[in-house]
Motif scaffolding. Structure first.
Motif, PDB file in Angstrom:
ATOM      1  N   ARG A 184      22.449 -48.212  65.932  1.00  0.00           N
ATOM      2  CA  ARG A 184      21.547 -49.263  66.419  1.00  0.00           C
ATOM      3  C   ARG A 184      22.049 -50.635  65.989  1.00  0.00           C
ATOM      4  O   ARG A 184      21.995 -51.606  66.759  1.00  0.00           O
ATOM      5  N   ALA A 185      22.538 -50.729  64.750  1.00  0.00           N
ATOM      6  CA  ALA A 185      23.037 -52.004  64.253  1.00  0.00           C
ATOM      7  C   ALA A 185      24.251 -52.462  65.052  1.00  0.00           C
ATOM      8  O   ALA A 185      24.388 -53.651  65.358  1.00  0.00           O
ATOM      9  N   ALA A 186      25.138 -51.524  65.400  1.00  0.00           N
ATOM     10  CA  ALA A 186      26.319 -51.880  66.192  1.00  0.00           C
ATOM     11  C   ALA A 186      25.907 -52.392  67.565  1.00  0.00           C
ATOM     12  O   ALA A 186      26.514 -53.340  68.093  1.00  0.00           O
ATOM     13  N   ALA A 187      24.883 -51.792  68.155  1.00  0.00           N
ATOM     14  CA  ALA A 187      24.399 -52.260  69.452  1.00  0.00           C
ATOM     15  C   ALA A 187      23.842 -53.678  69.330  1.00  0.00           C
ATOM     16  O   ALA A 187      24.053 -54.524  70.207  1.00  0.00           O
ATOM     17  N   GLN A 188      23.135 -53.960  68.241  1.00  0.00           N
ATOM     18  CA  GLN A 188      22.609 -55.318  68.026  1.00  0.00           C
ATOM     19  C   GLN A 188      23.747 -56.317  67.835  1.00  0.00           C
ATOM     20  O   GLN A 188      23.670 -57.453  68.313  1.00  0.00           O
ATOM     21  N   VAL A 189      24.813 -55.894  67.144  1.00  0.00           N
ATOM     22  CA  VAL A 189      25.958 -56.779  66.952  1.00  0.00           C
ATOM     23  C   VAL A 189      26.599 -57.114  68.288  1.00  0.00           C
ATOM     24  O   VAL A 189      26.963 -58.270  68.550  1.00  0.00           O
ATOM     25  N   ARG A 190      26.715 -56.129  69.157  1.00  0.00           N
ATOM     26  CA  ARG A 190      27.299 -56.397  70.473  1.00  0.00           C
ATOM     27  C   ARG A 190      26.429 -57.378  71.262  1.00  0.00           C
ATOM     28  O   ARG A 190      26.938 -58.247  71.977  1.00  0.00           O
ATOM     29  N   GLN A 191      25.118 -57.254  71.139  1.00  0.00           N
ATOM     30  CA  GLN A 191      24.227 -58.198  71.809  1.00  0.00           C
ATOM     31  C   GLN A 191      24.393 -59.599  71.235  1.00  0.00           C
ATOM     32  O   GLN A 191      24.429 -60.594  71.976  1.00  0.00           O
ATOM     33  N   ARG A 192      24.502 -59.693  69.925  1.00  0.00           N
ATOM     34  CA  ARG A 192      24.657 -60.994  69.293  1.00  0.00           C
ATOM     35  C   ARG A 192      26.009 -61.612  69.654  1.00  0.00           C
ATOM     36  O   ARG A 192      26.131 -62.838  69.756  1.00  0.00           O
ATOM     37  N   LEU A 193      27.022 -60.773  69.831  1.00  0.00           N
ATOM     38  CA  LEU A 193      28.323 -61.287  70.248  1.00  0.00           C
ATOM     39  C   LEU A 193      28.223 -61.906  71.644  1.00  0.00           C
ATOM     40  O   LEU A 193      28.843 -62.941  71.917  1.00  0.00           O
ATOM     41  N   GLN A 194      27.438 -61.297  72.514  1.00  0.00           N
ATOM     42  CA  GLN A 194      27.205 -61.887  73.831  1.00  0.00           C
ATOM     43  C   GLN A 194      26.480 -63.225  73.702  1.00  0.00           C
ATOM     44  O   GLN A 194      26.767 -64.170  74.453  1.00  0.00           O
ATOM     45  N   ASP A 195      25.552 -63.317  72.756  1.00  0.00           N
ATOM     46  CA  ASP A 195      24.862 -64.587  72.519  1.00  0.00           C
ATOM     47  C   ASP A 195      25.855 -65.677  72.142  1.00  0.00           C
ATOM     48  O   ASP A 195      25.781 -66.804  72.646  1.00  0.00           O
ATOM     49  N   LEU A 196      26.792 -65.339  71.243  1.00  0.00           N
ATOM     50  CA  LEU A 196      27.780 -66.324  70.816  1.00  0.00           C
ATOM     51  C   LEU A 196      28.664 -66.734  71.984  1.00  0.00           C
ATOM     52  O   LEU A 196      29.050 -67.903  72.103  1.00  0.00           O
ATOM     53  N   SER A 197      28.997 -65.773  72.837  1.00  0.00           N
ATOM     54  CA  SER A 197      29.835 -66.083  73.983  1.00  0.00           C
ATOM     55  C   SER A 197      29.112 -66.995  74.961  1.00  0.00           C
ATOM     56  O   SER A 197      29.700 -67.912  75.534  1.00  0.00           O
ATOM     57  N   GLN A 198      27.816 -66.758  75.129  1.00  0.00           N
ATOM     58  CA  GLN A 198      27.052 -67.523  76.113  1.00  0.00           C
ATOM     59  C   GLN A 198      26.615 -68.882  75.575  1.00  0.00           C
ATOM     60  O   GLN A 198      26.646 -69.885  76.298  1.00  0.00           O
ATOM     61  N   HIS A 199      26.226 -68.937  74.272  1.00  0.00           N
ATOM     62  CA  HIS A 199      25.607 -70.147  73.734  1.00  0.00           C
ATOM     63  C   HIS A 199      26.499 -70.913  72.759  1.00  0.00           C
ATOM     64  O   HIS A 199      26.148 -72.023  72.362  1.00  0.00           O
ATOM     65  N   GLY A 200      27.619 -70.306  72.349  1.00  0.00           N
ATOM     66  CA  GLY A 200      28.495 -70.987  71.408  1.00  0.00           C
ATOM     67  C   GLY A 200      28.428 -70.371  70.026  1.00  0.00           C
ATOM     68  O   GLY A 200      27.468 -69.685  69.661  1.00  0.00           O
ATOM     69  N   MET A 201      29.464 -70.637  69.226  1.00  0.00           N
ATOM     70  CA  MET A 201      29.599 -69.999  67.917  1.00  0.00           C
ATOM     71  C   MET A 201      28.549 -70.468  66.910  1.00  0.00           C
ATOM     72  O   MET A 201      28.389 -69.865  65.853  1.00  0.00           O
ATOM     73  N   ASP A 202      27.846 -71.541  67.217  1.00  0.00           N
ATOM     74  CA  ASP A 202      26.800 -72.027  66.314  1.00  0.00           C
ATOM     75  C   ASP A 202      25.439 -71.395  66.585  1.00  0.00           C
ATOM     76  O   ASP A 202      24.452 -71.748  65.928  1.00  0.00           O
ATOM     77  N   TYR A 203      25.374 -70.476  67.541  1.00  0.00           N
ATOM     78  CA  TYR A 203      24.101 -69.848  67.877  1.00  0.00           C
ATOM     79  C   TYR A 203      23.566 -69.101  66.651  1.00  0.00           C
ATOM     80  O   TYR A 203      24.307 -68.361  65.988  1.00  0.00           O
ATOM     81  N   PRO A 204      22.285 -69.256  66.284  1.00  0.00           N
ATOM     82  CA  PRO A 204      21.744 -68.666  65.046  1.00  0.00           C
ATOM     83  C   PRO A 204      21.552 -67.160  65.161  1.00  0.00           C
ATOM     84  O   PRO A 204      20.477 -66.676  65.486  1.00  0.00           O
ATOM     85  N   TYR A 205      22.604 -66.428  64.863  1.00  0.00           N
ATOM     86  CA  TYR A 205      22.580 -64.981  65.043  1.00  0.00           C
ATOM     87  C   TYR A 205      21.499 -64.290  64.232  1.00  0.00           C
ATOM     88  O   TYR A 205      20.921 -63.295  64.659  1.00  0.00           O
ATOM     89  N   ASP A 206      21.178 -64.812  63.046  1.00  0.00           N
ATOM     90  CA  ASP A 206      20.223 -64.114  62.190  1.00  0.00           C
ATOM     91  C   ASP A 206      18.782 -64.330  62.624  1.00  0.00           C
ATOM     92  O   ASP A 206      17.883 -63.677  62.119  1.00  0.00           O
TER      93      ASP A 206
END
Length: 399
Positions: A184-206
């Motif tokens: 489940r954690a790996a799936a969340q990481v993949r989603q957060r990686l998409q967030d960074l790709s879409q919104h930029g590396m400063d996107y608040p992943y936590d």
């Protein structure tokens, strides 16, 4: 530590990242059977930017895994001293810490230049290695921040925390691949990686999980529609082929994947079941909310989510073509959330449990205690809400 400067033409976009895996083994070197050191070159848009290294320590192929890892020195020797006994057995403490200790994947090197040094990027890289080099009998071992002998230890520590690692003695973090939490954690990481790709590396992943409510995204709807159409084709082909034939435990196909109590149903019942896939696919095509309106549709949607997961994994080119031009969203292809949130309850899945035989009977004590409805086969296509019933004149697909 090797340095891989980022090319000036390379954008800092996680969607550009890829791994090139390399392992060299001399055919006459028997020691390589028990310990394989893999180096992964990290590329961004084809340009090398860093490295990630891990060792597969195979307990079942080593004469003495403790000696083999100790002979390598460095972090591998440190891990051996903490999780193995000198005679090559897993220590009692380690056997208590992980569900099924068998082999190890030890991550002992990460080199990323500053534009890419992000915990989610590191976690996604580690998750990719775990996905390719382990099964559910592995324990993945990573360093803590204060492990001075490991390049990139601080970033690997952050990656391990994102991947649901547990702390272990003496500077080690352990991911037990036998458990569901790391998946489940790996799936969340993949989603957060998409967030960074879409919104930029400063996107608040936590904080990303709390910023918006889950939704059935356009890309998820598209893949679910593909799955429903695929299952519909299978169902109608079997309706024509089976007729009123009774199924057995040895039967194969879509209808044989339903709970066993359905095996004796006739072609009329199967036609209604086949139509549930068409009805749900039509909802998605028309842009309507995806809300199963009867027990048969609940079963169809459960099967469709499972099929959609398979399509997303096995048919990436098909999926890419189907979703081309649709907006990217952090909840794209989140099948676990679909299973959790697209249903009012999961009562229908109890019909797969042989120990719950008879629970479909409204007079069953457990049925009455839990307030279950419409689990009996004659009620599978009865609407939960008569005001939202399907058009009874919609007919069936011609076969």
């Amino acid at each position: 530590m090797a340095s891989h400067p980022t090319a000036t033409s390379t954008r800092v976009d996680p969607a550009l990242l890829s791994l090139e895996l390399r392992h060299q083994h001399r055919l006459t070197d028997r020691s390589g059977d028990g310990l394989q050191v893999w180096s992964a070159r990290i590329d961004a848009d084809g340009e090398p930017i860093g490295t990630l290294r891990a060792a597969r320590c195979l307990y079942w192929r080593s004469g003495n895994l403790y000696d083999r890892m100790t002979d390598e020195g460095g972090f591998l020797a440190h891990v051996a001293a903490q999780v193995l006994t000198p005679d090559g057995q897993f220590s009692q403490e380690f056997e208590e810490a992980v569900e099924m200790p068998n082999s190890l994947l030890v991550v002992d090197h990460l080199d990323l230049p500053s534009p890419w040094q992000h915990p989610v990027v590191a976690a996604a890289l580690v998750a990719a290695l775990i996905d390719r080099f382990t099964n559910n009998h592995y324990a993945v071992v990573l360093p803590t921040t204060d492990t001075a002998t490991v390049p990139g230890a601080a970033l690997l520590h952050q990656a391990a925390e994102l991947l649901a690692a547990d702390e272990y003695d003496e500077g080690l973090l352990v991911i037990d691949t036998c458990l569901a939490a790391p998946e489940r954690a790996a799936a969340q990481v993949r989603q957060r990686l998409q967030d960074l790709s879409q919104h930029g590396m400063d996107y608040p992943y936590d904080e990303a999980d709390e910023e918006d409510e889950w939704e059935l995204t356009p890309r998820t709807r598209t893949v679910l529609r593909l799955a429903l159409e695929d299952l519909g084709q299978m169902a109608w082909a079997e309706v024509a082929a089976l007729g009123d034939e009774q199924l057995t435990r040895k039967s194969a196909g879509l209808f044989a994947s339903l709970p066993r109590l359905t095996f004796g149903q006739d072609s009329g019942w199967r036609r209604q079941m086949a139509r549930t896939f068409d009805d749900l696919a039509a909802d998605l095509t028309a842009g309507r909310d995806l809300e199963p309106g009867c027990t048969g549709e609940e079963m169809a949607l459960h099967l469709a989510i499972s099929r959609a997961r398979e399509i997303a994994t096995d048919r990436p080119r098909l999926v890419a073509a189907a979703v081309e031009g649709l907006p990217v969203h952090r909840y794209d292809l989140d099948w676990e959330a679909c299973s959790d949130l697209l249903f009012q309850d999961h009562d229908v899945l109890m019909l797969f449990d042989a120990s719950m035989d008879g629970i479909e009977d409204p007079g069953n004590q457990v049925n009455q205690m839990l307030g279950m409805v419409n689990l009996g086969l004659s009620d599978w296509f009865t609407p939960f809400d008569p005001d939202c019933a399907r058009d009874p004149a919609r007919g069936f697909r011609h076969i």
